[in-house]
Write a protein that holds these residues in place. Structure first.
Motif, short mmCIF file in Angstrom:
data_model
loop_
_atom_site.label_atom_id
_atom_site.label_comp_id
_atom_site.label_asym_id
_atom_site.label_seq_id
_atom_site.Cartn_x
_atom_site.Cartn_y
_atom_site.Cartn_z
N GLU A 236 0.85 -1.18 0.00
CA GLU A 236 0.00 0.00 0.00
C GLU A 236 0.89 1.24 0.00
OE1 GLU A 236 -2.95 0.09 3.04
OE2 GLU A 236 -3.35 -2.03 2.91
N ARG B 227 -11.00 3.76 7.69
CA ARG B 227 -10.17 4.09 6.53
C ARG B 227 -8.85 4.73 6.96
NH1 ARG B 227 -9.62 2.83 1.08
NH2 ARG B 227 -8.58 4.56 0.04
N ARG C 97 -5.77 2.40 7.99
CA ARG C 97 -5.01 1.60 7.03
C ARG C 97 -3.51 1.76 7.27
NH1 ARG C 97 -5.65 3.68 1.65
NH2 ARG C 97 -5.77 5.64 2.80
#
Length: 215
Positions: free
Chosen positions: A2, A187, A190
């Motif tokens: 990511e 969110r 993350r």
């Protein structure tokens, strides 16, 4: 791995009268890290609405000019009025790591998903048709014919809720608001976002052994 550390674009849709605007205003009041994108529209302001805060109110010619200039990330026609979100309204905030809320219908949501991969979409639903109609009537602004049109449009809009990542039921306002907060909070937890926001702390905890988000 990511690697996205920019802000998140939240697409929020609902049938007219489902309480979307009130919920998003309350969410903004609780979370100063959220900003809301102000859309352009050709409809007239409603009582209490302010140009530049609720919408950028423009005439059809000005809206068409923005379309021709490629200024819109998305735009659509709803109830014979045009609505659109400009690139400029969201891109600077996202690049700066801020989270952006965009209030649009399902047509606009589809357009944004085609252009931006990293989005989170939420559809807000009323508890029942009866409750939705009561909310529309409670505004005291529309004729029976307009209310009937809005109810038909609402049903059509809600048929697209299966295209969204999250569904939030606005039966109890406080519960619905808490659900929206939970989506935003998750969110932000993350890995990439945490490494971006707390990289120094993570480095000190691990003696610098972790240089970035793990694979």
């Amino acid at each position: 791995m990511e690697t996205d550390i920019s802000g998140t674009l939240y697409i929020v849709s609902a049938a007219s009268g489902a309480g979307k605007t009130s919920l998003l205003r309350a969410l903004m009041d609780r979370d100063p890290r959220l900003v809301i994108s102000v859309s352009h529209t050709t409809r007239a302001p409603r009582p209490g609405e302010v140009d530049g805060r609720d919408y950028h109110f423009v005439d059809d010619a000005a809206f068409s000019g923005l379309v021709e200039a490629g200024a819109f990330l998305e735009h659509a026609r709803v109830f014979d009025r045009r609505y659109g979100t400009t690139h400029a309204a969201v891109e600077a905030d996202l690049a700066a790591g801020r989270d952006v809320l965009v209030e649009i219908d399902w047509q606009g949501a589809r357009q944004i998903r085609e252009r931006l991969e990293e989005t989170v979409s939420v559809f807000i639903l009323p508890p029942s048709r009866a409750a939705l109609e009561a909310r529309l009537r409670g505004r005291g602004q529309d004729s029976e014919a307009v209310i009937a049109d809005r109810m038909r449009a609402a049903v059509s809009e809600m048929r697209h809720c299966n295209e969204y990542d999250y569904l939030v039921w606005n039966d109890d306002f406080d519960t619905a608001l808490a659900d929206l907060e939970a989506i935003v909070r998750a969110r932000r937890l993350r890995r990439a976002r945490q490494f971006h926001d707390h990289g120094d702390t993570l480095g000190s905890l691990t003696d610098g052994a972790i240089a970035g988000p793990p694979v």
